[in-house]
Design an enzyme around this catalytic site. Structure first.
Site, PDB file in Angstrom:
ATOM      1  NE  ARG A 166      -0.976   2.085   4.910  1.00 54.35           N
ATOM      2  CZ  ARG A 166       0.082   1.351   4.626  1.00 54.35           C
ATOM      3  NH1 ARG A 166       1.054   1.855   3.909  1.00 54.35           N
ATOM      4  NH2 ARG A 166       0.185   0.105   5.037  1.00 54.35           N
ATOM      5  CD  GLU A 185       8.259   0.160  -2.924  1.00 51.97           C
ATOM      6  OE1 GLU A 185       7.116   0.644  -2.927  1.00 51.97           O
ATOM      7  OE2 GLU A 185       8.526  -0.930  -2.400  1.00 51.97           O
ATOM      8  CG  ASP A 186       6.752   2.763   0.048  1.00 55.42           C
ATOM      9  OD1 ASP A 186       7.511   1.927  -0.480  1.00 55.42           O
ATOM     10  OD2 ASP A 186       6.006   2.478   1.006  1.00 55.42           O
ATOM     11  CE  LYS A 204      -3.170  -2.218   3.217  1.00 52.39           C
ATOM     12  NZ  LYS A 204      -3.628  -2.127   4.632  1.00 52.39           N
ATOM     13  N   GLY A 205       2.089   1.142   0.477  1.00 56.13           N
ATOM     14  CA  GLY A 205       2.910   2.315   0.777  1.00 56.13           C
ATOM     15  C   GLY A 205       3.041   3.344  -0.330  1.00 56.13           C
ATOM     16  CG  ASP A 250      14.367  -0.748   5.348  1.00 55.68           C
ATOM     17  OD1 ASP A 250      15.189   0.068   5.784  1.00 55.68           O
ATOM     18  OD2 ASP A 250      13.867  -1.638   6.065  1.00 55.68           O
ATOM     19  CG  PHE A 296      10.048   2.926  10.970  1.00 59.32           C
ATOM     20  CD1 PHE A 296      10.324   1.779  10.226  1.00 59.32           C
ATOM     21  CD2 PHE A 296       8.733   3.340  11.089  1.00 59.32           C
ATOM     22  CE1 PHE A 296       9.296   1.058   9.619  1.00 59.32           C
ATOM     23  CE2 PHE A 296       7.699   2.628  10.480  1.00 59.32           C
ATOM     24  CZ  PHE A 296       7.983   1.482   9.755  1.00 59.32           C
ATOM     25  CB  VAL A 297      10.318   7.851   7.505  1.00 53.95           C
ATOM     26  CG1 VAL A 297      11.651   8.468   7.882  1.00 53.95           C
ATOM     27  CG2 VAL A 297      10.470   6.906   6.318  1.00 53.95           C
TER      28      VAL A 297
HETATM   29  P1  IMP Z   1      12.539  -3.524   1.891  1.00 55.54           P
HETATM   30  O1  IMP Z   1      12.016  -4.765   1.236  1.00 55.54           O
HETATM   31  O2  IMP Z   1      13.199  -3.830   3.187  1.00 55.54           O
HETATM   32  O3  IMP Z   1      13.432  -2.709   0.978  1.00 55.54           O
HETATM   33  O4  IMP Z   1      11.346  -2.607   2.324  1.00 55.54           O
HETATM   34  C1  IMP Z   1      10.177  -2.676   1.708  1.00 55.54           C
HETATM   35  C2  IMP Z   1       9.000  -2.058   2.384  1.00 55.54           C
HETATM   36  O5  IMP Z   1       9.140  -1.921   3.797  1.00 55.54           O
HETATM   37  C3  IMP Z   1       8.759  -0.669   1.875  1.00 55.54           C
HETATM   38  O6  IMP Z   1       8.123  -0.690   0.633  1.00 55.54           O
HETATM   39  C4  IMP Z   1       7.891  -0.128   2.981  1.00 55.54           C
HETATM   40  O7  IMP Z   1       6.553  -0.499   2.760  1.00 55.54           O
HETATM   41  C5  IMP Z   1       8.439  -0.791   4.226  1.00 55.54           C
HETATM   42  N1  IMP Z   1       9.364   0.116   4.925  1.00 55.54           N
HETATM   43  C6  IMP Z   1      10.696   0.117   4.943  1.00 55.54           C
HETATM   44  N2  IMP Z   1      11.209   1.115   5.690  1.00 55.54           N
HETATM   45  C7  IMP Z   1      10.137   1.788   6.148  1.00 55.54           C
HETATM   46  C8  IMP Z   1       9.992   2.974   6.969  1.00 55.54           C
HETATM   47  O8  IMP Z   1      10.948   3.623   7.425  1.00 55.54           O
HETATM   48  N3  IMP Z   1       8.708   3.349   7.218  1.00 55.54           N
HETATM   49  C9  IMP Z   1       7.625   2.692   6.748  1.00 55.54           C
HETATM   50  N4  IMP Z   1       7.713   1.606   5.963  1.00 55.54           N
HETATM   51  C10 IMP Z   1       8.958   1.161   5.670  1.00 55.54           C
HETATM   52 MG    MG Z   2       6.007  -0.521   0.257  1.00 59.93          MG
END
Ligand code: IMP
Ligand code: MG
Length: 182
Positions: free
Chosen positions: A171, A105-106, A49-50, A109, A158-159
């Site tokens: 959100r 993508e939002d 959803k992000g 991480d 964390f944001v």
């Molecule tokens: P990744 O697979 O670890 O790169 O992260 C994927 C998903 O984790 C992102 O698309 C976000 O939905 C969530 N995410 C990662 N870091 C944050 C954050 O700081 N705040 C909120 N959601 C996060």
């Molecule tokens: Mg996401």
């Protein structure tokens, strides 16, 4: 669990990126996309959803003919820590083999979500595939991944806001803020 309004607000530590700063960058991203595709139609794919808020702004910042599509990818969290597995819980309805695809993508991480989604979509032979991300936390990377376009690089915190949640809240904040952990 129900939160009091005070508890809810106290967790918004400080604004990291303002609405105006986001607007400015989204405009630039629209121009970059327009420049690359030069009038050719594209398919914007957002990961729910992000990325839903970012997608709504990006699609209005591009001038090339554009379709939109949604996927839902879940990375599992223990609190605010990613624990590894990525699952596609809703897939695109389009056959992307005839499309220039831009993933919207939002945040990147650990890199796990995008690495998996990009591999999945590449295997479907799109005409081209690029990745636009609003935020990147490069210091958190577990698997190697670099987006084609990153609007903001942020430190390891964390944001929330502008589509990003903590346990589904926040959100709808119009800016990106630091979440007060603990
Ligand atoms: P990744 O697979 O670890 O790169 O992260 C994927 C998903 O984790 C992102 O698309 C976000 O939905 C969530 N995410 C990662 N870091 C944050 C954050 O700081 N705040 C909120 N959601 C996060
Ligand atoms: Mg996401």
């Amino acid at each position: 669990m129900e939160k009091s309004i005070q508890e809810y607000q106290d967790k918004i530590n400080r604004v990291l990126i303002t609405e105006e700063e986001i607007k400015e960058k989204v405009k630039e991203a629209g121009k970059l996309i327009d420049g690359l595709y030069d009038g050719r139609p594209i398919l914007l794919v957002s990961i729910l959803k992000g990325a839903f808020v970012f997608m709504a702004d990006v699609c209005r910042a591009v001038s090339v003919p554009c379709e939109i599509g949604f996927m839902c990818a879940k990375s599992y969290y223990a609190g605010t820590e990613s624990v590894g597995a990525v699952k596609i819980t809703m897939d695109l309805e389009q056959d992307i083999s005839g499309y220039h695809v831009v993933i919207v993508e939002d945040i990147i991480d650990t890199g796990r979500t995008l690495k998996d989604v990009v591999n999945l979509l590449k295997a479907r032979n799109p005409l081209s595939l690029h990745v636009l991300t609003l935020l990147d936390k490069p210091s958190r990377r577990v698997v190697e991944f670099t987006a084609d376009w990153t609007l903001f690089t942020i430190p390891d915190h964390f944001v929330i806001g502008y589509g990003l949640d903590c346990a589904e809240y926040y959100r709808n904040l119009p800016y990106v803020a630091e979440y007060a952990e603990g």
